[in-house]
Write a protein that holds these residues in place. Sequence first.
Motif: not given
Length: 304
Positions: A55-66, A74-88
Amino acid sequence: MVFSNHLQQFAGLPVTDFRHESQPVGDPAATAWRVRVGGRRDKRDFTEVFREFLDTVDTTRVTHLVTGWDEPEHDLVGLFTEAADRLPALRHLFVGDIVFEEYELSWIERCDLGPVLEIFPRLETLEVRGSENLRLGPVAAPALRRLRLESGGLPAQVVRDVCACDLPNLEHLDLWLGVGDYGGNATVADLAPILSGERFPALRHLGLEDSELADQMAMALAGAPVVARLESLSLALGTLTDAGAEALLAGQPLTHLSHLDLHHHFLSRPMMERIRRALPDVLLNLDDRQEPEDGDWFYVAASE
């Protein structure tokens, strides 16, 4: 210690911690964003921090994530599924930048991370630290070029998962095989599809690292068809002795390699010199020579 510091660089970019208390500035594509909580003593919730990052970073431009510390519940795969369209634009992902002061390597719990390669089909790099309950598909991931699994004991099933994946453009593969006491029960037979060259036609780097079976791995590599098309090879961090090095030198030529990494080894000084003479044009890493403890205990660099 192998993991005494958090990553400073990842896939060519500097790593920046997401600070939830302040608005980030600058180009979101110019850094590898690390989203984490601070280990067992940090009472923040990873899920909340990750969502705040979205919600804070313009994640549409994020290419690298750690990702850093994340409790297994914490369901990491679930979080990634939820965020898929936010991290194109995501292309490079490191799961679990956790140092030894936060958690032991052998305790880091994972799940089936194969779906991550489906959630982010353009992912070129996937690096994972920790292997308790880890699975990896099998999946098809045509974009993936680099896969690295860091573990104190990599289960044979995970190695078989990797071998079953369809990764036609995989160029760089590092497997930390670890020790049996911490789940590392993979054998040369489990690696056969890789060693034969049948899998991963684009492979140019192979690392069979942190292994208590380093001599066996060296003996298998001495005649493995895949070696002829590699540019670099690593048996680093393990228990390589003169017996394994002798097999490498007596096997197929290695003079075509640009790099051979054997650091953290148990080679005698005469054997180290033999390797240097045999491979004068290969960039060698023979650093971190070890002596067996109590005369006969050979140890890997990272296990517990």
